[in-house]
Design an enzyme around this catalytic site. Sequence first.
Site, mmCIF file in Angstrom:
data_model
loop_
_atom_site.group_PDB
_atom_site.id
_atom_site.type_symbol
_atom_site.label_atom_id
_atom_site.label_comp_id
_atom_site.label_asym_id
_atom_site.label_seq_id
_atom_site.Cartn_x
_atom_site.Cartn_y
_atom_site.Cartn_z
ATOM 1 N N LYS A 71 -10.429 12.470 8.324
ATOM 2 C CA LYS A 71 -9.849 12.140 9.621
ATOM 3 C C LYS A 71 -9.924 13.360 10.544
ATOM 4 O O LYS A 71 -9.823 14.491 10.074
ATOM 5 C CB LYS A 71 -8.378 11.743 9.438
ATOM 6 N N ASP A 116 -12.233 6.635 3.986
ATOM 7 C CA ASP A 116 -10.984 6.454 4.733
ATOM 8 C C ASP A 116 -10.520 4.993 4.711
ATOM 9 O O ASP A 116 -9.406 4.686 5.112
ATOM 10 C CB ASP A 116 -11.191 6.935 6.183
ATOM 11 N N ASP A 166 -2.834 10.227 3.611
ATOM 12 C CA ASP A 166 -4.220 9.790 3.782
ATOM 13 C C ASP A 166 -4.994 10.798 4.631
ATOM 14 O O ASP A 166 -4.883 10.811 5.854
ATOM 15 C CB ASP A 166 -4.233 8.402 4.449
ATOM 16 N N GLU A 198 -9.432 3.361 2.300
ATOM 17 C CA GLU A 198 -8.941 3.461 0.930
ATOM 18 C C GLU A 198 -7.839 2.450 0.617
ATOM 19 O O GLU A 198 -7.661 2.065 -0.530
ATOM 20 C CB GLU A 198 -8.448 4.887 0.649
ATOM 21 N N LYS A 207 0.850 -1.194 0.000
ATOM 22 C CA LYS A 207 0.000 0.000 0.000
ATOM 23 C C LYS A 207 0.885 1.242 0.000
ATOM 24 O O LYS A 207 1.679 1.448 0.916
ATOM 25 C CB LYS A 207 -0.903 -0.007 1.241
ATOM 26 N N ARG A 246 -7.516 -0.732 1.332
ATOM 27 C CA ARG A 246 -8.030 -2.000 0.832
ATOM 28 C C ARG A 246 -8.467 -1.881 -0.635
ATOM 29 O O ARG A 246 -8.427 -2.847 -1.382
ATOM 30 C CB ARG A 246 -9.175 -2.503 1.723
HETATM 31 N N1 BES Z 1 -4.176 4.648 6.973
HETATM 32 C C1 BES Z 1 -5.247 4.289 7.820
HETATM 33 C C2 BES Z 1 -4.840 3.318 8.920
HETATM 34 C C3 BES Z 1 -3.871 3.819 9.949
HETATM 35 C C4 BES Z 1 -4.331 4.273 11.156
HETATM 36 C C5 BES Z 1 -2.507 3.769 9.716
HETATM 37 C C6 BES Z 1 -3.435 4.712 12.114
HETATM 38 C C7 BES Z 1 -1.622 4.209 10.658
HETATM 39 C C8 BES Z 1 -2.072 4.672 11.859
HETATM 40 C C9 BES Z 1 -6.379 3.636 7.017
HETATM 41 O O1 BES Z 1 -6.505 4.038 5.709
HETATM 42 C C10 BES Z 1 -7.650 3.979 7.723
HETATM 43 O O2 BES Z 1 -7.963 5.121 7.792
HETATM 44 N N2 BES Z 1 -8.340 2.973 8.245
HETATM 45 C C11 BES Z 1 -9.559 3.168 8.936
HETATM 46 C C12 BES Z 1 -10.522 2.118 8.467
HETATM 47 C C13 BES Z 1 -11.921 2.356 8.884
HETATM 48 C C14 BES Z 1 -12.467 3.560 8.159
HETATM 49 C C15 BES Z 1 -12.750 1.151 8.588
HETATM 50 C C16 BES Z 1 -9.302 3.028 10.416
HETATM 51 O O3 BES Z 1 -8.484 2.196 10.805
HETATM 52 O O4 BES Z 1 -9.890 3.760 11.193
HETATM 53 ZN ZN ZN Z 2 -4.716 4.712 4.807
HETATM 54 ZN ZN ZN Z 3 -7.688 5.763 5.426
#
Ligand code: BES
Ligand code: ZN
Ligand code: ZN
Length: 497
Positions: A274, A344, A267, A346, A262, A348
């Site tokens: 976020k 968010d 992000d 994204e 990835k 996957r």
């Molecule tokens: N890039 C984030 C995951 C992440 C979180 C990486 C903290 C490093 C530190 C990912 O794209 C994300 O935002 N995931 C969400 C998924 C949710 C929307 C189902 C998450 O983990 O909150």
């Molecule tokens: Zn991400």
């Molecule tokens: Zn994300």
Amino acid sequence: MKITAQNKEQNITADILIVGLTRHPENTKGWEEFSQRFDGKLQGWVKQELSFEQHTIITYPTMSGEIPRVMFIGMDDRKKLDEEAVRAAFGLAGKELIKKKIKHAAVYLDSFQNDAVSAEDAAYLAAEGMGMGMYSFADYKTSSNETEIELENLTLLTDEGSEDIEAAANIGQVFGESVNEARTLVNMPGNILTATALADYAQEMGEQYGFEMDILDKAQMEELGMGAILAVNQGSVEEPRLIVMKYKATDAFEDPLALVGKGITFDTGGYSLKPKDGIVGMKGDMGGAAAVLGAMKIIGELKPAKNVIAVIASTDNMVSGNAFKPDDVITSLSGKTIEILNTDAEGRLVLADSVTYAKQLGATRIIDVATLTGGVIVALGMDKTGALTNDESFFEEFLEAANETGEFVWRLPLTENDKKRLRKSDVADLNNSPGRDGHMIFGGGFVGEFVDNTPWIHLDIAGTSFTSAAYDLGPKGGTGAMVRTLAMMVESLAEGK
Ligand code: BES
Ligand code: ZN
Ligand code: ZN
């Protein structure tokens, strides 16, 4: 850093000698002779006030021209010494050498060995651990007028064959340097390390090692129908890139393993924005890409007998009038349609198209690696990589590789019920965010929907890819998580055939 091995009986000139100090140091192989070099003082210092506790470092002036200083590192009980502890000790030693601006260090290798850690192991761990410990990110401060002093020479003192020791150390050095390159990628900000810049970096590496390269731009993705990557890129002014690198161990290119990363260069979360505290640090959302690139560097250097394809999808995830939105329905490269519930989620999406593309290129095994979910941090903390798999024996082999590198990996389940929830949508084949309960599983499980029956391992490094505090093997910031384990796994697969 130039590493050489030398018989420990010979004359040594170095700025410092590194000694692993265990309880009853007099039992260390060659201790008596070593002590003689310093007029028996070695023994005296140890008796005085030195601590054997791990993580303690004490440096003494020797009053000898040959080696003016000795640095003792506490290693506790020799019987309990393992690779982990030795690697960590050398990480600490590396930090100390930089602090002291030392240019030439020697290591009393025997003092880091026991039945479980051979001379070659110790040499490997010295090079890898020190290489990682000495890392710092060349930041963008204009005020710094300090020129970095680097360790130029490392001499390993041993009575084993120096060629074998040097060979082991050189492998360790390659591992350490590759981790450090991955760390630098993670530490670079999103405005500088764009998808295009990441692709340029990969291209340069590919040319250096003779990889077959194919870097797809937006127009090519549109032609192929990579609707999932394109959806994530839709709000951006930056072009996306799909980076494909082939390492050909055999002309026939049979049975390649795919490493899929990835590469979200920043992000924001998109319209599922976020919160302001959660957005800082999201320059590191390409840690999976960095892990794959670091592993490819090791592969390029060491040339294992295993075909490998690297696939990295890179873009940022932004907000704009063009950006994709919750409720959108998109069509992935596989043809499967996806209902967007959360922009968010994204990672996957870009992985879905990457995995499909890797399969189209003939991958017979797939490992994807990604900073995918906050859920893995909730479940396992910041120091463990979360995993999913559809293949027990593949995963077992991977765990052995992880055990060798000392990177902690823990598997979570992926059940039929989880899959059912991923497939629940009124309007599409899949939804990209079934819920917050156990959502590390949904992140990886979503990628699994595009893998089908190909043996597959998913690695969620959201916790391990970045650290907010310095540790034995490096400073705060990017860690280079999974670089070494991915490379070790390729090595293991190469040996297995
Ligand atoms: N890039 C984030 C995951 C992440 C979180 C990486 C903290 C490093 C530190 C990912 O794209 C994300 O935002 N995931 C969400 C998924 C949710 C929307 C189902 C998450 O983990 O909150
Ligand atoms: Zn991400
Ligand atoms: Zn994300």
